[in-house]
Motif scaffolding. Structure first.
Motif, PDB file in Angstrom:
ATOM      1  N   CYS A   1      14.450   7.292  78.757  1.00 47.24           N
ATOM      2  CA  CYS A   1      14.539   6.379  77.611  1.00 47.24           C
ATOM      3  C   CYS A   1      14.012   7.036  76.345  1.00 47.24           C
ATOM      4  O   CYS A   1      14.571   6.864  75.259  1.00 47.24           O
ATOM      5  CB  CYS A   1      13.766   5.098  77.901  1.00 47.24           C
ATOM      6  N   LEU A   2      12.924   7.809  76.484  1.00 45.13           N
ATOM      7  CA  LEU A   2      12.364   8.505  75.320  1.00 45.13           C
ATOM      8  C   LEU A   2      13.354   9.528  74.784  1.00 45.13           C
ATOM      9  O   LEU A   2      13.480   9.710  73.565  1.00 45.13           O
ATOM     10  CB  LEU A   2      11.049   9.186  75.702  1.00 45.13           C
TER      11      LEU A   2
ATOM     12  N   HIS B   1       0.922  -1.149  62.446  1.00 39.34           N
ATOM     13  CA  HIS B   1      -0.328  -1.677  61.926  1.00 39.34           C
ATOM     14  C   HIS B   1      -1.394  -1.598  63.022  1.00 39.34           C
ATOM     15  O   HIS B   1      -1.089  -1.685  64.203  1.00 39.34           O
ATOM     16  CB  HIS B   1      -0.159  -3.122  61.454  1.00 39.34           C
ATOM     17  N   GLY B   2      -2.642  -1.438  62.610  1.00 36.10           N
ATOM     18  CA  GLY B   2      -3.729  -1.420  63.569  1.00 36.10           C
ATOM     19  C   GLY B   2      -4.229  -0.025  63.868  1.00 36.10           C
ATOM     20  O   GLY B   2      -3.879   0.956  63.207  1.00 36.10           O
ATOM     21  N   LYS B   3      -5.061   0.083  64.899  1.00 36.80           N
ATOM     22  CA  LYS B   3      -5.742   1.325  65.237  1.00 36.80           C
ATOM     23  C   LYS B   3      -4.784   2.395  65.733  1.00 36.80           C
ATOM     24  O   LYS B   3      -5.002   3.588  65.541  1.00 36.80           O
ATOM     25  CB  LYS B   3      -6.806   1.044  66.301  1.00 36.80           C
ATOM     26  N   PHE B   4      -3.706   1.963  66.397  1.00 36.13           N
ATOM     27  CA  PHE B   4      -2.779   2.907  67.009  1.00 36.13           C
ATOM     28  C   PHE B   4      -1.406   2.851  66.340  1.00 36.13           C
ATOM     29  O   PHE B   4      -0.881   1.771  66.074  1.00 36.13           O
ATOM     30  CB  PHE B   4      -2.598   2.610  68.506  1.00 36.13           C
ATOM     31  N   PHE B   5      -0.850   4.044  66.107  1.00 33.05           N
ATOM     32  CA  PHE B   5       0.564   4.124  65.734  1.00 33.05           C
ATOM     33  C   PHE B   5       1.396   3.970  66.999  1.00 33.05           C
ATOM     34  O   PHE B   5       2.310   3.152  67.068  1.00 33.05           O
ATOM     35  CB  PHE B   5       0.850   5.462  65.054  1.00 33.05           C
ATOM     36  N   CYS B   6       1.079   4.766  68.024  1.00 32.00           N
ATOM     37  CA  CYS B   6       1.700   4.630  69.349  1.00 32.00           C
ATOM     38  C   CYS B   6       0.847   5.401  70.350  1.00 32.00           C
ATOM     39  O   CYS B   6       0.633   6.599  70.181  1.00 32.00           O
ATOM     40  CB  CYS B   6       3.129   5.156  69.345  1.00 32.00           C
ATOM     41  N   ASN B   7       0.392   4.720  71.390  1.00 33.20           N
ATOM     42  CA  ASN B   7      -0.516   5.336  72.366  1.00 33.20           C
ATOM     43  C   ASN B   7       0.210   5.801  73.619  1.00 33.20           C
ATOM     44  O   ASN B   7      -0.353   5.772  74.722  1.00 33.20           O
ATOM     45  CB  ASN B   7      -1.644   4.363  72.728  1.00 33.20           C
ATOM     46  N   GLY B   8       1.463   6.226  73.459  1.00 30.18           N
ATOM     47  CA  GLY B   8       2.181   6.841  74.581  1.00 30.18           C
ATOM     48  C   GLY B   8       2.820   5.832  75.527  1.00 30.18           C
ATOM     49  O   GLY B   8       3.032   4.663  75.188  1.00 30.18           O
ATOM     50  N   PHE B   9       3.122   6.300  76.721  1.00 31.57           N
ATOM     51  CA  PHE B   9       3.785   5.451  77.714  1.00 31.57           C
ATOM     52  C   PHE B   9       2.863   4.331  78.193  1.00 31.57           C
ATOM     53  O   PHE B   9       1.637   4.482  78.246  1.00 31.57           O
ATOM     54  CB  PHE B   9       4.216   6.283  78.922  1.00 31.57           C
ATOM     55  N   ASP B  10       3.482   3.232  78.577  1.00 27.77           N
ATOM     56  CA  ASP B  10       2.767   2.096  79.158  1.00 27.77           C
ATOM     57  C   ASP B  10       2.481   2.405  80.627  1.00 27.77           C
ATOM     58  O   ASP B  10       3.272   2.087  81.512  1.00 27.77           O
ATOM     59  CB  ASP B  10       3.627   0.831  79.019  1.00 27.77           C
TER      60      ASP B  10
ATOM     61  N   HIS C   1       0.911  -0.312  70.905  1.00 32.11           N
ATOM     62  CA  HIS C   1       2.327   0.038  70.776  1.00 32.11           C
ATOM     63  C   HIS C   1       2.746   1.024  71.869  1.00 32.11           C
ATOM     64  O   HIS C   1       3.441   2.015  71.608  1.00 32.11           O
ATOM     65  CB  HIS C   1       2.623   0.613  69.386  1.00 32.11           C
ATOM     66  N   ARG C   2       2.296   0.754  73.087  1.00 34.20           N
ATOM     67  CA  ARG C   2       2.672   1.612  74.216  1.00 34.20           C
ATOM     68  C   ARG C   2       4.151   1.433  74.555  1.00 34.20           C
ATOM     69  O   ARG C   2       4.727   0.351  74.376  1.00 34.20           O
ATOM     70  CB  ARG C   2       1.802   1.308  75.438  1.00 34.20           C
ATOM     71  N   LEU C   3       4.732   2.498  75.067  1.00 31.75           N
ATOM     72  CA  LEU C   3       6.175   2.537  75.293  1.00 31.75           C
ATOM     73  C   LEU C   3       6.519   2.144  76.727  1.00 31.75           C
ATOM     74  O   LEU C   3       6.113   2.802  77.684  1.00 31.75           O
ATOM     75  CB  LEU C   3       6.702   3.950  75.002  1.00 31.75           C
TER      76      LEU C   3
END
Length: 224
Positions: free
Chosen positions: A86-87, A54-63, A22-24
């Motif tokens: 954007c953030l 869902h999964g291991k990451f909620f959000c792993n930061g910027f792409d 879920h990278r941004l």
């Protein structure tokens, strides 16, 4: 990407897509901002929004793959700065919602990904798995003053030091003691289910959030 589902008074924002971390990137950020606009339009008296993934990451930061795909440092910096803009729009969208918000954090949230749960009024988290991890300084990145002000507004004292300045990987139970999360639960299903019932299970929410939203409007103005 994300989806928005309405169940009675509950609006459920789910981080989705093939990007399992879920990278941004601009597409993801635009999708979430659009969903929050829809949630705002759909809100009524008694509404609440819950954000899940869902999964291991909620959000792993910027792409960072998207940032560095340009081939030049100057263009990469421009892309990084664009993601920050954007953030900031995302932060504005979250904290100006006219309803209580709950983040159900079932996995890791790192760097810019930590900002998303902290945008919510309440955070519930998985007990034994998942960390909040602000690793910007470890990567040699300067945290913009705007976001230092954000972290100071959401944490203080040794909690701010350990999370932001020391960049520690902090699990749910310690975050609960630090006052950064409001409750911890076992398993992914337990966290998500808790997030769903949190607005109903905390009867004060409709009243306290009126005060919190009023107080935070001054903070929103700083972002405009």
């Amino acid at each position: 990407m994300c989806s928005l589902e309405k169940r009675g008074n509950l609006l459920i924002l789910t981080l989705t897509g093939q990007n399992v971390e879920h990278r941004l990137n601009p597409e993801v950020l635009s999708s979430i901002i659009s969903a929050l606009s829809q949630a705002k339009a759909a809100s009524t008296r008694g509404s609440a929004l819950v954000t899940v993934s869902h999964g291991k990451f909620f959000c792993n930061g910027f792409d960072l793959d998207w940032v560095n795909a340009t081939g030049s440092k100057q263009e990469a910096q421009q892309r990084f700065d664009y993601l920050l803009d954007c953030l900031t729009q995302l932060v504005q969208a979250f904290i100006s919602l006219p309803m209580p918000t709950v983040a159900a954090v079932n996995g890791h949230a790192a760097a810019a990904g930590v900002v998303i749960p902290l945008c919510h009024d309440y955070v519930v988290m998985r007990r034994g798995r998942g960390v909040l991890y602000v690793n910007d300084l470890e990567m040699g990145l300067k945290i913009p003053e705007l976001y230092m002000a954000f972290f100071r507004a959401k944490t203080s004292g040794w909690a701010l030091r350990d999370l932001v300045l020391r960049g520690l990987k902090i699990k749910g139970e310690k975050l609960l003691k630090m006052g950064i999360v409001d409750a911890v639960y076992d398993g992914e299903e337990g966290v998500i289910n808790a997030g769903m019932i949190w607005p109903e299970g905390n009867g004060m929410v409709k009243f306290t959030l009126k005060l919190e939203k009023g107080c935070i409007l001054n903070f929103v103005a700083c972002w405009e």
